[in-house]
Design a protein around this motif. Structure first.
Motif, PDB file in Angstrom:
ATOM      1  N   SER A  66       0.778  -1.242  -0.114  1.00 37.59           N
ATOM      2  CA  SER A  66      -0.106   0.018   0.112  1.00 37.59           C
ATOM      3  C   SER A  66       0.772   1.498   0.045  1.00 37.59           C
ATOM      4  CB  SER A  66      -1.037   0.169   1.232  1.00 37.59           C
ATOM      5  OG  SER A  66      -0.351   0.164   2.249  1.00 37.59           O
ATOM      6  N   LYS A  67       1.965   1.308   0.667  1.00 39.60           N
ATOM      7  CA  LYS A  67       3.085   2.263   0.388  1.00 39.60           C
ATOM      8  C   LYS A  67       3.121   2.790  -1.032  1.00 39.60           C
ATOM      9  CE  LYS A  67       7.420   0.156   1.148  1.00 39.60           C
ATOM     10  NZ  LYS A  67       7.294  -0.575  -0.267  1.00 39.60           N
ATOM     11  N   ASP A  68       3.020   2.074  -2.000  1.00 39.86           N
ATOM     12  CA  ASP A  68       3.210   2.369  -3.489  1.00 39.86           C
ATOM     13  C   ASP A  68       2.232   2.454  -3.995  1.00 39.86           C
ATOM     14  OD1 ASP A  68       6.076   1.957  -2.978  1.00 39.86           O
ATOM     15  OD2 ASP A  68       5.722  -0.082  -2.917  1.00 39.86           O
ATOM     16  N   GLU A  77     -14.649  10.628  -2.098  1.00 37.93           N
ATOM     17  CA  GLU A  77     -14.829   9.602  -3.173  1.00 37.93           C
ATOM     18  C   GLU A  77     -13.744   9.366  -3.996  1.00 37.93           C
ATOM     19  OE1 GLU A  77     -18.564   8.357  -6.237  1.00 37.93           O
ATOM     20  OE2 GLU A  77     -17.881  10.690  -5.880  1.00 37.93           O
ATOM     21  N   MET A  78     -13.285   8.084  -4.176  1.00 32.24           N
ATOM     22  CA  MET A  78     -12.145   7.553  -4.799  1.00 32.24           C
ATOM     23  C   MET A  78     -12.621   7.533  -6.346  1.00 32.24           C
ATOM     24  SD  MET A  78      -9.902   4.432  -4.159  1.00 32.24           S
ATOM     25  CE  MET A  78      -9.556   3.514  -5.804  1.00 32.24           C
ATOM     26  N   ILE A  79     -11.700   8.283  -7.397  1.00 31.46           N
ATOM     27  CA  ILE A  79     -12.128   8.383  -8.839  1.00 31.46           C
ATOM     28  C   ILE A  79     -11.270   7.114  -9.274  1.00 31.46           C
ATOM     29  CG2 ILE A  79     -11.446   9.590 -10.667  1.00 31.46           C
ATOM     30  CD1 ILE A  79     -11.914  12.259  -9.064  1.00 31.46           C
ATOM     31  N   GLY A  80      -9.987   7.002  -8.852  1.00 33.27           N
ATOM     32  CA  GLY A  80      -9.189   5.843  -9.474  1.00 33.27           C
ATOM     33  C   GLY A  80      -7.553   5.775  -8.455  1.00 33.27           C
ATOM     34  N   SER A  81      -6.965   4.791  -9.080  1.00 30.23           N
ATOM     35  CA  SER A  81      -5.699   4.602  -8.331  1.00 30.23           C
ATOM     36  C   SER A  81      -4.688   4.042  -9.298  1.00 30.23           C
ATOM     37  CB  SER A  81      -6.054   3.518  -7.448  1.00 30.23           C
ATOM     38  OG  SER A  81      -4.750   3.029  -6.600  1.00 30.23           O
ATOM     39  N   VAL A  82      -3.386   4.111  -8.791  1.00 32.88           N
ATOM     40  CA  VAL A  82      -2.110   3.327  -9.754  1.00 32.88           C
ATOM     41  C   VAL A  82      -1.290   3.158  -8.808  1.00 32.88           C
ATOM     42  CG1 VAL A  82      -1.202   5.821 -10.006  1.00 32.88           C
ATOM     43  CG2 VAL A  82      -0.752   3.845 -11.561  1.00 32.88           C
ATOM     44  N   ALA A  83      -0.733   1.854  -8.747  1.00 36.48           N
ATOM     45  CA  ALA A  83       0.579   1.486  -7.957  1.00 36.48           C
ATOM     46  C   ALA A  83       1.838   1.629  -8.831  1.00 36.48           C
ATOM     47  CB  ALA A  83       0.338   0.126  -7.673  1.00 36.48           C
ATOM     48  N   CYS A  84       3.072   2.277  -8.227  1.00 36.34           N
ATOM     49  CA  CYS A  84       4.269   2.567  -8.854  1.00 36.34           C
ATOM     50  C   CYS A  84       4.944   1.729  -8.077  1.00 36.34           C
ATOM     51  CB  CYS A  84       4.455   3.983  -8.537  1.00 36.34           C
ATOM     52  SG  CYS A  84       3.337   5.107  -9.450  1.00 36.34           S
ATOM     53  N   GLU A  88       7.970   0.400 -12.322  1.00 37.06           N
ATOM     54  CA  GLU A  88       6.620  -0.287 -13.032  1.00 37.06           C
ATOM     55  C   GLU A  88       5.457   0.252 -12.415  1.00 37.06           C
ATOM     56  OE1 GLU A  88       4.942  -4.747 -13.856  1.00 37.06           O
ATOM     57  OE2 GLU A  88       6.749  -4.535 -12.910  1.00 37.06           O
ATOM     58  N   ILE A  89       4.432   0.583 -13.424  1.00 37.72           N
ATOM     59  CA  ILE A  89       2.871   0.943 -13.254  1.00 37.72           C
ATOM     60  C   ILE A  89       2.304  -0.611 -13.111  1.00 37.72           C
ATOM     61  CG2 ILE A  89       0.834   2.002 -14.509  1.00 37.72           C
ATOM     62  CD1 ILE A  89       2.799   4.186 -13.824  1.00 37.72           C
ATOM     63  N   ASP A  90       1.442  -0.284 -12.095  1.00 41.23           N
ATOM     64  CA  ASP A  90       0.570  -1.620 -11.795  1.00 41.23           C
ATOM     65  C   ASP A  90      -0.870  -1.168 -11.401  1.00 41.23           C
ATOM     66  OD1 ASP A  90       0.023  -4.176 -11.935  1.00 41.23           O
ATOM     67  OD2 ASP A  90       0.576  -4.835 -10.152  1.00 41.23           O
ATOM     68  N   ASP A  91      -1.619  -2.035 -11.654  1.00 45.53           N
ATOM     69  CA  ASP A  91      -3.097  -1.840 -11.010  1.00 45.53           C
ATOM     70  C   ASP A  91      -3.653  -0.463 -11.094  1.00 45.53           C
ATOM     71  OD1 ASP A  91      -3.238  -4.496 -10.168  1.00 45.53           O
ATOM     72  OD2 ASP A  91      -2.438  -4.240  -8.248  1.00 45.53           O
ATOM     73  N   LEU A  92      -3.763   0.014 -12.530  1.00 39.97           N
ATOM     74  CA  LEU A  92      -4.311   1.328 -12.842  1.00 39.97           C
ATOM     75  C   LEU A  92      -5.742   0.971 -12.865  1.00 39.97           C
ATOM     76  CD1 LEU A  92      -4.226   4.249 -13.696  1.00 39.97           C
ATOM     77  CD2 LEU A  92      -3.919   3.151 -16.006  1.00 39.97           C
ATOM     78  N   ILE A  93      -6.286   1.658 -12.000  1.00 41.84           N
ATOM     79  CA  ILE A  93      -8.241   1.411 -11.921  1.00 41.84           C
ATOM     80  C   ILE A  93      -8.536   2.674 -11.825  1.00 41.84           C
ATOM     81  CG2 ILE A  93      -7.878  -0.823 -10.856  1.00 41.84           C
ATOM     82  CD1 ILE A  93      -8.564   0.385  -8.344  1.00 41.84           C
ATOM     83  N   VAL A  94      -9.849   2.815 -12.361  1.00 41.09           N
ATOM     84  CA  VAL A  94     -10.778   3.783 -12.404  1.00 41.09           C
ATOM     85  C   VAL A  94     -12.379   3.358 -12.109  1.00 41.09           C
ATOM     86  CG1 VAL A  94     -11.837   5.871 -13.742  1.00 41.09           C
ATOM     87  CG2 VAL A  94      -9.504   5.077 -14.092  1.00 41.09           C
ATOM     88  N   ASN A  95     -12.787   4.060 -11.070  1.00 41.67           N
ATOM     89  CA  ASN A  95     -14.027   4.122 -10.647  1.00 41.67           C
ATOM     90  C   ASN A  95     -14.740   3.972 -11.956  1.00 41.67           C
ATOM     91  OD1 ASN A  95     -16.701   4.264  -9.590  1.00 41.67           O
ATOM     92  ND2 ASN A  95     -15.917   5.333  -7.838  1.00 41.67           N
ATOM     93  N   GLN A  96     -15.881   2.947 -11.911  1.00 41.20           N
ATOM     94  CA  GLN A  96     -16.826   2.704 -13.352  1.00 41.20           C
ATOM     95  C   GLN A  96     -17.584   3.911 -13.684  1.00 41.20           C
ATOM     96  OE1 GLN A  96     -18.536  -1.009 -12.613  1.00 41.20           O
ATOM     97  NE2 GLN A  96     -17.714  -1.746 -14.312  1.00 41.20           N
TER      98      GLN A  96
END
Length: 152
Positions: A66-68, A77-84, A88-96
């Protein structure tokens, strides 16, 4: 069934700037994060028969990682998220409810700029061939497919 995964790299020096600002992951957002994460990956996991289809169920699954993880939020409200992770970029997500409004690209660019602050290495990501929408976004931003892996 084999799953094709593309390794993609961004090797250019310049990265387009973004107007958004993401915040470090906070545990108070976990329930929203879990719901959005599972919604974003459910169809792919089901189509590719990767069980469980709703993968994320417990904070311990992301705990140390979670620190990354960085969140784009508006109010509470969470719009989206990305892990760095490193470069490396990982788990790029956007609230539907915020999809198809450009947030995915902005969150991606934010993550790329964050990585570039600590490293001049190429920015790397992996994406399932199944996820054509994501592949188009990554190519539009300037990523190139550098390797194709078969995984199961």
């Amino acid at each position: 069934m084999d799953i094709l995964v593309y390794e993609m790299k961004y090797v250019k020096d310049d990265i387009e700037k973004t107007s958004i600002s993401c915040i470090p992951f906070e545990q108070k957002y976990f329930q929203q994060y879990m719901k959005i994460y599972n919604a974003c990956f459910y169809e792919m996991r089901k189509s590719l028969d990767i069980e469980p289809y709703d993968f994320l169920s417990d904070y311990k699954q992301i705990g140390e990682k979670s620190k990354d993880i960085f969140l784009l939020v508006s109010g509470e409200e969470m719009i989206g998220s990305v892990a760095c992770y490193g470069s490396e970029i990982d788990d790029l997500i956007v609230n539907q409810k915020f999809q198809n409004k450009g947030y995915g690209k902005q969150i991606l660019l934010w993550g790329m700029n964050r990585i570039r602050q600590i490293s001049n290495e190429p920015v790397l990501l992996h994406v399932a061939k199944w996820n054509e929408k994501a592949i188009r976004l990554y190519e539009k931003v300037g990523f190139d497919i550098t390797n194709i892996e078969r995984v199961r």
